[in-house]
Each structure stands twice: as C-alpha cells, then as structure tokens.
Design a protein around this motif. Structure first.
Motif, PDB file in Angstrom:
ATOM      1  N   MET A   1       0.850  -1.197   0.000  1.00 54.99           N
ATOM      2  CA  MET A   1       0.000   0.000   0.000  1.00 54.99           C
ATOM      3  C   MET A   1       0.880   1.239   0.000  1.00 54.99           C
ATOM      4  SD  MET A   1      -2.906   1.142   2.758  1.00 54.99           S
ATOM      5  CE  MET A   1      -1.720   1.425   4.044  1.00 54.99           C
ATOM      6  N   PRO A   2       0.650   2.186  -0.915  1.00 55.02           N
ATOM      7  CA  PRO A   2       1.488   3.390  -0.920  1.00 55.02           C
ATOM      8  C   PRO A   2       1.245   4.248   0.314  1.00 55.02           C
ATOM      9  CG  PRO A   2      -0.324   3.597  -2.475  1.00 55.02           C
ATOM     10  CD  PRO A   2      -0.358   2.183  -1.986  1.00 55.02           C
ATOM     11  N   MET A   3       2.125   5.195   0.519  1.00 53.90           N
ATOM     12  CA  MET A   3       2.035   6.100   1.675  1.00 53.90           C
ATOM     13  C   MET A   3       0.771   6.958   1.566  1.00 53.90           C
ATOM     14  SD  MET A   3       3.681   7.343   4.430  1.00 53.90           S
ATOM     15  CE  MET A   3       5.462   7.463   4.371  1.00 53.90           C
ATOM     16  N   GLN A   4       0.040   7.050   2.676  1.00 56.78           N
ATOM     17  CA  GLN A   4      -1.164   7.881   2.763  1.00 56.78           C
ATOM     18  C   GLN A   4      -0.827   9.133   3.582  1.00 56.78           C
ATOM     19  OE1 GLN A   4      -4.359   5.577   4.415  1.00 56.78           O
ATOM     20  NE2 GLN A   4      -4.475   4.173   2.667  1.00 56.78           N
ATOM     21  N   HIS A   5      -0.781  10.279   2.926  1.00 56.93           N
ATOM     22  CA  HIS A   5      -0.479  11.541   3.588  1.00 56.93           C
ATOM     23  C   HIS A   5      -1.781  12.223   4.012  1.00 56.93           C
ATOM     24  CE1 HIS A   5       3.791  11.476   2.425  1.00 56.93           C
ATOM     25  NE2 HIS A   5       3.359  10.911   1.305  1.00 56.93           N
ATOM     26  N   HIS A   6      -1.777  12.778   5.221  1.00 50.52           N
ATOM     27  CA  HIS A   6      -2.964  13.464   5.749  1.00 50.52           C
ATOM     28  C   HIS A   6      -2.946  14.931   5.320  1.00 50.52           C
ATOM     29  CE1 HIS A   6      -3.495   9.799   7.895  1.00 50.52           C
ATOM     30  NE2 HIS A   6      -2.508  10.028   8.778  1.00 50.52           N
ATOM     31  N   ALA A   7      -4.109  15.447   4.951  1.00 46.76           N
ATOM     32  CA  ALA A   7      -4.196  16.859   4.569  1.00 46.76           C
ATOM     33  C   ALA A   7      -3.852  17.760   5.752  1.00 46.76           C
ATOM     34  CB  ALA A   7      -5.592  17.165   4.024  1.00 46.76           C
ATOM     35  N   SER A   8      -4.253  17.360   6.939  1.00 43.68           N
ATOM     36  CA  SER A   8      -3.897  18.089   8.162  1.00 43.68           C
ATOM     37  C   SER A   8      -3.432  17.075   9.192  1.00 43.68           C
ATOM     38  CB  SER A   8      -5.105  18.874   8.701  1.00 43.68           C
ATOM     39  OG  SER A   8      -6.190  17.992   8.962  1.00 43.68           O
ATOM     40  N   PRO A   9      -2.411  17.383  10.000  1.00 41.69           N
ATOM     41  CA  PRO A   9      -1.902  16.422  10.985  1.00 41.69           C
ATOM     42  C   PRO A   9      -2.986  15.981  11.962  1.00 41.69           C
ATOM     43  CG  PRO A   9      -0.396  18.268  10.723  1.00 41.69           C
ATOM     44  CD  PRO A   9      -1.645  18.651   9.991  1.00 41.69           C
ATOM     45  N   ILE A  10      -2.900  14.706  12.384  1.00 41.12           N
ATOM     46  CA  ILE A  10      -3.861  14.111  13.305  1.00 41.12           C
ATOM     47  C   ILE A  10      -3.208  14.012  14.686  1.00 41.12           C
ATOM     48  CG2 ILE A  10      -5.271  12.087  13.805  1.00 41.12           C
ATOM     49  CD1 ILE A  10      -5.311  11.468  10.845  1.00 41.12           C
ATOM     50  N   LEU A  11      -3.857  14.541  15.700  1.00 44.63           N
ATOM     51  CA  LEU A  11      -3.337  14.529  17.053  1.00 44.63           C
ATOM     52  C   LEU A  11      -3.345  13.109  17.614  1.00 44.63           C
ATOM     53  CD1 LEU A  11      -2.356  16.032  19.608  1.00 44.63           C
ATOM     54  CD2 LEU A  11      -4.762  16.317  20.239  1.00 44.63           C
ATOM     55  N   VAL A  12      -2.195  12.691  18.217  1.00 42.97           N
ATOM     56  CA  VAL A  12      -2.068  11.394  18.877  1.00 42.97           C
ATOM     57  C   VAL A  12      -1.900  11.676  20.372  1.00 42.97           C
ATOM     58  CG1 VAL A  12      -0.775   9.246  19.000  1.00 42.97           C
ATOM     59  CG2 VAL A  12      -0.999  10.425  16.810  1.00 42.97           C
ATOM     60  N   GLU A  19       0.302  12.865  13.820  1.00 39.84           N
ATOM     61  CA  GLU A  19       0.527  11.900  12.747  1.00 39.84           C
ATOM     62  C   GLU A  19       0.470  12.614  11.403  1.00 39.84           C
ATOM     63  OE1 GLU A  19      -1.715   8.054  10.732  1.00 39.84           O
ATOM     64  OE2 GLU A  19      -2.015   8.473  12.860  1.00 39.84           O
ATOM     65  N   LEU A  20       1.548  12.424  10.577  1.00 37.84           N
ATOM     66  CA  LEU A  20       1.627  13.053   9.259  1.00 37.84           C
ATOM     67  C   LEU A  20       1.227  12.118   8.138  1.00 37.84           C
ATOM     68  CD1 LEU A  20       5.002  14.982   9.668  1.00 37.84           C
ATOM     69  CD2 LEU A  20       2.680  15.836  10.014  1.00 37.84           C
ATOM     70  N   ALA A  21       1.558  10.809   8.263  1.00 36.60           N
ATOM     71  CA  ALA A  21       1.265   9.860   7.193  1.00 36.60           C
ATOM     72  C   ALA A  21       1.331   8.455   7.776  1.00 36.60           C
ATOM     73  CB  ALA A  21       2.251  10.011   6.028  1.00 36.60           C
ATOM     74  N   ARG A  22       0.914   7.475   6.964  1.00 36.67           N
ATOM     75  CA  ARG A  22       0.987   6.077   7.344  1.00 36.67           C
ATOM     76  C   ARG A  22       1.052   5.211   6.094  1.00 36.67           C
ATOM     77  NH1 ARG A  22      -3.922   3.825  10.516  1.00 36.67           N
ATOM     78  NH2 ARG A  22      -3.420   5.607  11.871  1.00 36.67           N
ATOM     79  N   ASP A  23       1.648   3.976   6.266  1.00 34.54           N
ATOM     80  CA  ASP A  23       1.663   3.005   5.179  1.00 34.54           C
ATOM     81  C   ASP A  23       1.049   1.713   5.696  1.00 34.54           C
ATOM     82  OD1 ASP A  23       3.601   2.061   6.852  1.00 34.54           O
ATOM     83  OD2 ASP A  23       5.275   2.465   5.503  1.00 34.54           O
ATOM     84  N   ASP A  24       1.352   0.587   5.061  1.00 41.60           N
ATOM     85  CA  ASP A  24       0.693  -0.655   5.450  1.00 41.60           C
ATOM     86  C   ASP A  24       1.269  -1.272   6.718  1.00 41.60           C
ATOM     87  OD1 ASP A  24       3.068  -1.102   4.275  1.00 41.60           O
ATOM     88  OD2 ASP A  24       2.453  -2.848   3.095  1.00 41.60           O
ATOM     89  N   THR A  25       2.390  -0.738   7.260  1.00 40.25           N
ATOM     90  CA  THR A  25       2.999  -1.310   8.466  1.00 40.25           C
ATOM     91  C   THR A  25       3.176  -0.304   9.601  1.00 40.25           C
ATOM     92  OG1 THR A  25       5.210  -0.899   7.579  1.00 40.25           O
ATOM     93  CG2 THR A  25       4.239  -3.074   7.130  1.00 40.25           C
ATOM     94  N   HIS A  26       3.359   0.976   9.305  1.00 47.62           N
ATOM     95  CA  HIS A  26       3.663   1.962  10.331  1.00 47.62           C
ATOM     96  C   HIS A  26       2.874   3.251  10.083  1.00 47.62           C
ATOM     97  CE1 HIS A  26       7.185  -0.693  10.580  1.00 47.62           C
ATOM     98  NE2 HIS A  26       7.342  -0.272  11.813  1.00 47.62           N
ATOM     99  N   ARG A  27       2.753   4.013  11.138  1.00 45.30           N
ATOM    100  CA  ARG A  27       2.276   5.392  11.021  1.00 45.30           C
ATOM    101  C   ARG A  27       3.380   6.295  11.568  1.00 45.30           C
ATOM    102  NH1 ARG A  27      -2.111   6.563  15.789  1.00 45.30           N
ATOM    103  NH2 ARG A  27      -1.151   5.345  17.470  1.00 45.30           N
ATOM    104  N   TYR A  28       3.561   7.450  10.940  1.00 47.37           N
ATOM    105  CA  TYR A  28       4.701   8.320  11.191  1.00 47.37           C
ATOM    106  C   TYR A  28       4.224   9.589  11.893  1.00 47.37           C
ATOM    107  CZ  TYR A  28       6.754   4.986   8.033  1.00 47.37           C
ATOM    108  OH  TYR A  28       7.180   3.828   7.449  1.00 47.37           O
ATOM    109  N   VAL A  29       4.738   9.769  13.128  1.00 44.45           N
ATOM    110  CA  VAL A  29       4.279  10.817  14.046  1.00 44.45           C
ATOM    111  C   VAL A  29       5.492  11.633  14.474  1.00 44.45           C
ATOM    112  CG1 VAL A  29       3.104  11.290  16.226  1.00 44.45           C
ATOM    113  CG2 VAL A  29       2.419   9.316  14.837  1.00 44.45           C
TER     114      VAL A  29
END
Length: 325
Positions: A1-12, A19-29
């Motif tokens: 699955m390609p990288m999914q970038h968020h239009a606006s950051p998601i609060l964790v 969170e800025l983006a995520r792929d099929d194994t990780h999410r990048y915060v």
C-alpha cells in the motif's frame, strides 16, 4: 500500500504528537524531544510502549512535514534531512517484486538443434616475472646500533586491530562521534561475512569488538579491552615500528619508551580505516630463490598455440647449453 499523507496532521494523545502519514505497516508521528523534533515510526500492531524507527530533526515543523511529504517508503529506506538516528537497525525499503519466471511446459513446441563442439580459443600465455628478491629490512638494537650489517630478521609482524576507542570513537567516513558496539567471536580462515559495508569480507578474525556508526552505519573492528579503553602501548609500538622511513628498525625497548612518552604528552586515537589496522594472520610471503634474468631469458612474444610455445622453449634451452660450452 502506498504512503497515505494526511491533509492536516492528526493529534495522537498517547504520544502527544501529530501523525503526518501512514503506510501498510507503520504510522509516522512527530513529537517534541528536547531541542529537537523526532519523527517516529509506530507499528500498526502495537505502538503503546515503543517505536521501531526514529529520526531527529531541528525544531522546524515545516522541515519535518516536507521531508515526510517527499518520502516514498516503498523505494527509499529513510526520509531526508535528519541529523541523528537514535534507533537500530536501519529501516530498509521492501525489495522490488521479481518478474514471473517461465514455467516448464509453457511452450508447446521448441526447435532442437544438433550440438556442435566449438573450438577452444588459444590465448597467449602470460610471461613469468623473474628478477632479484627485494631488499629485506634489518633490525638494529639499542646496544649495537652501529652494527647495521647483520643478517635480516624473519618477518614476525602479525596482524593487529586498533585499540578500543570507547566514547572517543570517530567514524572514518562521516566523522560522527556516536558508535554502537557488539562483541564478535573469532572466525576461521574460510569464513565469509556477507554484509560488511555493502560487500563481502573473507578470512579469519580474532575475538573483537565491532563498532558501527550511528549515522552512516559504517563498520570497523577494534580490539578487546585489556586494561582500559584508548590507545595501548602495544598498539602504539606497532604503529611506530611500521612508520620508520628507512630499512633499519629500532629495538622494541626503544619503541616502548617512545610510546610511553607520547601517551604521557598526547591523546592518541587510531584510524581504523588505515591499512596498518587491517587484520591479517601475519604470515610472511613465501621466499623465492634469486635468479639472474640474463642467465635464463624468457621469450616475451605471445604464441598462438601451445605447440609453438613449447618449440620456442626448446630452442631457448638449446641455445643456453651451446653458450655454456
């Protein structure tokens, strides 16, 4: 699955980051980490107690957001622009898919040709090098320094690894001062290390401490700690003994005295990329008897076949016998 970038950051909430983006194994915060911003890779399965990957950036949110936006985790190992990697091992991009191989029986018909034996090409033989042996180095003691016509000493210089540098380690490639350390057991002479700085390394190795740069992952070997970390007397004597620019060596007691004086005056660190510290078993090359090139000349002209080369060698031997009469 390609990288999914968020239009606006998601609060964790758990990590107090975004969170800025995520792929099929990780999410990048990204999170605040002292004087830096740390981009972390959280596993989608269990991310409550730790993260798999981390990269430190300056305190610039736009810089981190741009680095994640331009990063393709399917083809690139890591994002760009970071100055420190606090996690190990290094993240690797997944290998590209292999092309499907043709299965047996896929072709209904095939053309069968008779086998023909191709003639083996005759290559010119490489002439053997002949000449006198190189001059060997002699050894001068502290008591008979004036007697320099003594017999040459046999080669007894075994391999030596650079001393353990502890917290003073400096990467030879990127000059980074942070390095990981692992103990490695001894290896036999036929050992092959498949992943050594992007290539293969063969040969025996003693028990050693393997250092790996925390920034560029360059590896090098260092000796086990005997007394305390840092330059040792034996290692400095080994370096001084190989630094003499003339064919007369000093006695070991003289070298040890010089080494003690240098360690009292200077802080010294070995360069592990220098050829002096590349470990070998210390075996001297096999000695060959000196030969006079004028007494037995070798034909330097290439020959098309082996028969022509043998005929030329027989003519040379005949001429040598006639000249000796």
């Amino acid at each position: 699955m390609p990288m999914q970038h968020h239009a606006s950051p998601i609060l964790v909430q758990h990590w107090e980051g975004y969170e800025l983006a995520r792929d099929d194994t990780h999410r990048y915060v990204w999170i605040w980490m002292g004087s830096n911003i740390r981009l972390i890779g959280l596993s989608l399965g269990d991310d409550a107690f730790g993260y798999d990957h981390g990269w430190c950036y300056p305190r610039d949110i736009e810089l981190v957001t741009k680095a994640v936006a331009e990063w393709d985790p399917d083809t690139q190992d890591e994002p760009m622009g970071w100055h420190k990697r606090p996690t190990h091992p290094v993240r690797r991009a997944p290998p590209p898919p292999r092309e499907p191989r043709l299965q047996p029986g896929a072709l209904r018909a095939r053309l069968v040709l008779p086998r023909q034996r191709m003639p083996r090409p005759q290559l010119p033989r490489r002439p053997r090098a002949r000449g006198p042996r190189p001059r060997e180095r002699t050894r001068m003691t502290a008591t008979d320094a004036a007697d320099v016509d003594q017999e040459p000493a046999p080669a007894d210089d075994g391999g030596m690894l650079p001393p353990y540098s502890a917290e003073d380690a400096v990467c030879p490639m990127c000059q980074n001062r942070e390095a990981f350390t692992w103990f490695r057991p001894a290896l036999p002479p036929n050992a092959v290390q498949t992943d050594w700085n992007g290539g293969l390394r063969r040969g025996s190795r003693p028990k050693r401490l393997e250092r790996e740069c925390a920034r560029c992952t360059y590896k090098w070997d260092e000796a086990l700690v005997v007394d305390r970390p840092g330059m040792t007397i034996d290692a400095l004597v080994h370096a001084l003994d190989n630094a003499t620019p003339y064919p007369v060596e000093l006695d070991r007691e003289v070298l040890k005295h010089v080494a003690h004086q240098l360690l009292a005056m200077l802080y010294l660190t070995a360069r592990p990329d220098h050829p002096l510290w590349q470990y070998s078993n210390g075996r001297p090359p096999a000695a060959t008897a000196p030969q006079d090139p004028a007494a037995s000349p070798v034909c330097e002209a290439p020959h098309a076949t082996r028969d022509e080369e043998d005929a030329c060698e027989r003519r040379r031997l005949t001429n040598t016998k006639e000249s000796s009469r």
